[in-house]
Design a protein around this motif. Structure first.
Motif, PDB file in Angstrom:
ATOM      1  N   ALA A   1     -12.473   4.382  -2.516  1.00  0.00           N
ATOM      2  CA  ALA A   1     -11.777   4.001  -3.757  1.00  0.00           C
ATOM      3  C   ALA A   1     -10.596   3.094  -3.435  1.00  0.00           C
ATOM      4  N   LEU A   2      -9.848   3.428  -2.364  1.00  0.00           N
ATOM      5  CA  LEU A   2      -8.689   2.617  -1.974  1.00  0.00           C
ATOM      6  C   LEU A   2      -9.159   1.248  -1.492  1.00  0.00           C
ATOM      7  N   TYR A   3     -10.238   1.265  -0.723  1.00  0.00           N
ATOM      8  CA  TYR A   3     -10.786   0.005  -0.214  1.00  0.00           C
ATOM      9  C   TYR A   3     -11.248  -0.874  -1.392  1.00  0.00           C
TER      10      TYR A   3
ATOM     11  N   LEU B   1      -6.209  -5.168   5.818  1.00  0.00           N
ATOM     12  CA  LEU B   1      -5.195  -4.573   4.937  1.00  0.00           C
ATOM     13  C   LEU B   1      -5.379  -3.061   4.828  1.00  0.00           C
ATOM     14  N   MET B   2      -6.637  -2.628   4.838  1.00  0.00           N
ATOM     15  CA  MET B   2      -6.910  -1.189   4.763  1.00  0.00           C
ATOM     16  C   MET B   2      -6.334  -0.510   6.013  1.00  0.00           C
ATOM     17  N   GLN B   3      -6.469  -1.206   7.132  1.00  0.00           N
ATOM     18  CA  GLN B   3      -5.924  -0.681   8.389  1.00  0.00           C
ATOM     19  C   GLN B   3      -4.383  -0.612   8.316  1.00  0.00           C
ATOM     20  N   ASP B   4      -3.774  -1.728   7.861  1.00  0.00           N
ATOM     21  CA  ASP B   4      -2.308  -1.761   7.732  1.00  0.00           C
ATOM     22  C   ASP B   4      -1.826  -0.655   6.793  1.00  0.00           C
TER      23      ASP B   4
ATOM     24  N   TRP C   1      -0.091   7.879  -5.141  1.00  0.00           N
ATOM     25  CA  TRP C   1       0.793   7.371  -4.088  1.00  0.00           C
ATOM     26  C   TRP C   1       0.013   6.499  -3.094  1.00  0.00           C
ATOM     27  N   LEU C   2      -1.155   7.005  -2.685  1.00  0.00           N
ATOM     28  CA  LEU C   2      -1.983   6.268  -1.726  1.00  0.00           C
ATOM     29  C   LEU C   2      -2.366   4.897  -2.291  1.00  0.00           C
ATOM     30  N   LEU C   3      -2.766   4.911  -3.566  1.00  0.00           N
ATOM     31  CA  LEU C   3      -3.190   3.653  -4.197  1.00  0.00           C
ATOM     32  C   LEU C   3      -2.023   2.676  -4.249  1.00  0.00           C
ATOM     33  N   ARG C   4      -0.819   3.225  -4.537  1.00  0.00           N
ATOM     34  CA  ARG C   4       0.360   2.369  -4.618  1.00  0.00           C
ATOM     35  C   ARG C   4       0.615   1.695  -3.272  1.00  0.00           C
ATOM     36  N   VAL C   5       0.516   2.477  -2.193  1.00  0.00           N
ATOM     37  CA  VAL C   5       0.740   1.906  -0.852  1.00  0.00           C
ATOM     38  C   VAL C   5      -0.283   0.796  -0.587  1.00  0.00           C
ATOM     39  N   CYS C   6      -1.552   1.076  -0.886  1.00  0.00           N
ATOM     40  CA  CYS C   6      -2.612   0.095  -0.622  1.00  0.00           C
ATOM     41  C   CYS C   6      -2.439  -1.153  -1.482  1.00  0.00           C
ATOM     42  N   ARG C   7      -2.155  -0.917  -2.772  1.00  0.00           N
ATOM     43  CA  ARG C   7      -1.985  -2.030  -3.704  1.00  0.00           C
ATOM     44  C   ARG C   7      -0.839  -2.922  -3.259  1.00  0.00           C
ATOM     45  N   ASN C   8       0.308  -2.299  -2.906  1.00  0.00           N
ATOM     46  CA  ASN C   8       1.461  -3.089  -2.498  1.00  0.00           C
ATOM     47  C   ASN C   8       1.183  -3.868  -1.222  1.00  0.00           C
ATOM     48  N   THR C   9       0.462  -3.237  -0.283  1.00  0.00           N
ATOM     49  CA  THR C   9       0.126  -3.935   0.962  1.00  0.00           C
ATOM     50  C   THR C   9      -0.700  -5.181   0.649  1.00  0.00           C
ATOM     51  N   ALA C  10      -1.673  -5.009  -0.245  1.00  0.00           N
ATOM     52  CA  ALA C  10      -2.539  -6.140  -0.592  1.00  0.00           C
ATOM     53  C   ALA C  10      -1.780  -7.194  -1.387  1.00  0.00           C
ATOM     54  N   ILE C  11      -0.908  -6.745  -2.307  1.00  0.00           N
ATOM     55  CA  ILE C  11      -0.163  -7.707  -3.129  1.00  0.00           C
ATOM     56  C   ILE C  11       0.795  -8.520  -2.262  1.00  0.00           C
ATOM     57  N   ASP C  12       1.439  -7.846  -1.289  1.00  0.00           N
ATOM     58  CA  ASP C  12       2.331  -8.577  -0.379  1.00  0.00           C
ATOM     59  C   ASP C  12       1.566  -9.685   0.316  1.00  0.00           C
ATOM     60  N   LYS C  13       0.339  -9.376   0.708  1.00  0.00           N
ATOM     61  CA  LYS C  13      -0.492 -10.361   1.402  1.00  0.00           C
ATOM     62  C   LYS C  13      -0.812 -11.521   0.451  1.00  0.00           C
TER      63      LYS C  13
ATOM     64  N   ILE D   1      -7.262  -2.022 -17.341  1.00  0.00           N
ATOM     65  CA  ILE D   1      -7.040  -1.000 -16.307  1.00  0.00           C
ATOM     66  C   ILE D   1      -7.304  -1.594 -14.920  1.00  0.00           C
ATOM     67  N   ASN D   2      -8.349  -2.407 -14.812  1.00  0.00           N
ATOM     68  CA  ASN D   2      -8.625  -3.073 -13.534  1.00  0.00           C
ATOM     69  C   ASN D   2      -7.438  -3.896 -13.075  1.00  0.00           C
ATOM     70  N   LEU D   3      -6.922  -4.718 -13.997  1.00  0.00           N
ATOM     71  CA  LEU D   3      -5.849  -5.640 -13.615  1.00  0.00           C
ATOM     72  C   LEU D   3      -4.561  -4.886 -13.285  1.00  0.00           C
ATOM     73  N   ILE D   4      -4.195  -3.941 -14.143  1.00  0.00           N
ATOM     74  CA  ILE D   4      -2.885  -3.314 -13.984  1.00  0.00           C
ATOM     75  C   ILE D   4      -2.916  -2.158 -12.987  1.00  0.00           C
ATOM     76  N   TYR D   5      -3.897  -1.285 -13.111  1.00  0.00           N
ATOM     77  CA  TYR D   5      -3.925  -0.094 -12.240  1.00  0.00           C
ATOM     78  C   TYR D   5      -4.463  -0.429 -10.854  1.00  0.00           C
ATOM     79  N   LEU D   6      -5.584  -1.139 -10.808  1.00  0.00           N
ATOM     80  CA  LEU D   6      -6.181  -1.378  -9.491  1.00  0.00           C
ATOM     81  C   LEU D   6      -5.584  -2.596  -8.801  1.00  0.00           C
ATOM     82  N   GLN D   7      -5.227  -3.627  -9.581  1.00  0.00           N
ATOM     83  CA  GLN D   7      -4.765  -4.849  -8.925  1.00  0.00           C
ATOM     84  C   GLN D   7      -3.262  -5.074  -9.018  1.00  0.00           C
TER      85      GLN D   7
END
Lengths: 198, 276
Positions: free
Chosen positions: A33-35, A51-54, A76-88, A139-145
């Motif tokens: 799900a995070l991936y 990014l998943m690794q980071d 929380w996990l999703l937030r960490v993953c989302r932020n990592t990807a958004i930073d990229k 929901i896709n745009l705001i929650y997942l992306q």
């Protein structure tokens, strides 16, 4: 669905005490799900893998800052993953590519993708499909992306007020759909069985 | 605190979606600890969204999970490897205390000098490392501030664009203002639909309708062939907003509906109406 008992409590405790096996359990339970969320943001398996690794390392390092009282582990996990990807995505080079992507490709990507994937939980997908496409989009745009409401309004070319009301309706509908659904219960049992057989 | 009102405000949904400010977050988190009912509500929202995320999952590429676990194992074993080298480095010093007097003293002095030197160098290295760490934190802080600034600019750009868009509408003769006049419910009020048949675009300005009660929303409708079509919720705070263009509308109307709107209008709560 309506319980407040935290289903991840033992996993969280293990993780906070530095037990590696808990991290493997997290990847097992939530990894896909995070991936999926990271992939939706970067649209490339090569980049999503890094990014998943980071993000996993960030999770491992920062798990102590997660507070169960502030919400579910997955949020929380999703937030960490989302932020990592958004930073990229916000780095200059990536931005140029990202901006040229239209929503159309985003939507078609996610649709063709769900077709090409062999998700064991097709029952769950069927249930979610009952949520109107326009609600899934916000929901896709705001929650997942991780889009802001204003960004989502621009992307979907709809008024900001509509984005706000669609978010609320979407979550309300989602809760209603998932609240008491035999198909979903079946889907959950199936996925449990698959995990057990593994 | 009125928990029902708090929940209905939608702030918990915004919190889960990461749309709330840091100040909001602090307050929400305090409330979550104080009121178990809020936490239950929050968890239900989170579970619904998490299930949604699960439905959009993508299988991780093969071997990724193992690769991640490997790097986490590596990270965890690094500090112990470092402490091993420091203990083994101390060993040779013990064997040097043997030997003749002069040579012993000489060697002792030389060793003391070397130790002093290495201590000095080590302190310098530590200082440099500390400085590096500080400048890295500073860099991170600057980076964060830059990102925040960039976001702020983007937001301001958005506002300017919106204002520019509004000016364009008022100056463009293709936009025909359609006046929706207040009914008995709200006499002396008026909302306006700016209708552009040439470019198939419409905007709506709610103007001076009375403030809606907290459990209700105004909803805009287009009347097509006598049948009302939902055009969404319209809020007083939004000012001029873009709405769907319904080219064959014969009239537009605003009704007061339950929060988040209804599929069909409640005609007893008709506030403004106007023919195209």
């Amino acid at each position: 669905m309506s319980t407040t008992i935290n289903p991840d409590l033992s996993m969280i405790r293990q993780l906070k005490s530095g037990d590696h096996r808990a991290m493997a359990a997290i990847l097992d339970k939530y990894g896909d799900a995070l991936y999926g969320a990271i992939y939706q943001i970067v649209k490339s398996d090569d980049i999503a893998k890094d990014l998943m690794q980071d993000a996993s390392i960030k999770i491992w390092h920062n798990i102590k800052s997660y507070d169960e009282q502030k919400g579910r582990l997955f949020t929380w996990l999703l937030r960490v993953c989302r932020n990592t990807a958004i930073d990229k995505v916000r780095t200059g080079k990536f931005k140029a590519i990202a901006q040229s992507k239209t929503l159309e490709s985003t939507v078609s990507n996610s649709v063709s993708h769900s077709e090409e994937m062999n998700i064991p939980d097709s029952g769950l997908q069927q249930v979610i499909q009952r949520l109107d496409e326009k609600y899934q989009q916000v929901i896709n745009l705001i929650y997942l992306q991780g889009f802001t409401q204003a960004e989502a309004a621009k992307e979907l070319d709809i008024p900001l007020g509509t984005v706000k009301s669609r978010i609320k309706i979407a979550i309300r509908e989602l809760r209603a759909i998932l609240g008491d659904n035999p198909l979903l219960i079946l889907a959950v049992i199936t996925s449990l069985l698959i995990v057990l057989i593994k | 605190m009125d928990l029902k009102k708090y929940i209905e405000s939608g702030i918990l949904e915004d919190y889960v979606l990461g749309l709330t400010s840091d100040t909001d977050n602090k307050e929400i988190e305090q409330n979550l600890v104080k009121y178990p009912k809020l936490q239950k509500e929050l968890n239900q929202i989170e579970d619904a969204l998490a299930t949604y995320a699960q439905s959009k999952a993508r299988p991780m590429p093969e071997g990724l999970s193992a690769q991640i676990m490997q790097s986490i194992d590596d990270l965890a074993t690094q500090p112990t490897a470092q402490s091993d080298t420091s203990t083994s480095a101390a060993k040779p010093q013990a064997t040097l205390s043997k030997g003749t007097n002069t040579l012993g003293i000489f060697l002792g002095l030389a060793l003391a000098g070397a130790l002093l030197g290495s201590y000095f160098l080590n302190t310098q290295k530590q200082d440099a490392q500390q400085q590096l760490a500080v400048s890295q934190t500073e860099k991170q802080e600057l980076n964060d501030r830059f990102l925040a600034f960039q976001l702020d600019c983007e937001e301001k750009d958005g506002t300017i664009l919106r204002l520019q868009e509004q000016i364009d509408i008022f100056r463009n003769p293709d936009y025909r203002p359609i006046s929706l006049k207040g009914t008995d419910k709200a006499p002396n009020t008026e909302s306006i639909v700016y209708f552009n048949a040439k470019e198939n675009k419409s905007y709506f300005d709610i103007r001076n309708l009375p403030t809606a009660p907290s459990d209700k929303d105004y909803q805009l409708w287009a009347i097509v062939g006598g049948v009302p079509t939902d055009m969404g919720i319209v809020n007083l705070s939004n000012g001029l907003v873009k709405v769907d263009h319904i080219g064959d509308a014969q009239a537009f109307a605003v009704t007061l509906e339950a929060r988040d709107g209804n599929p069909a209008p409640n005609l007893d709560e008709l506030y403004v109406i106007g023919n195209v």
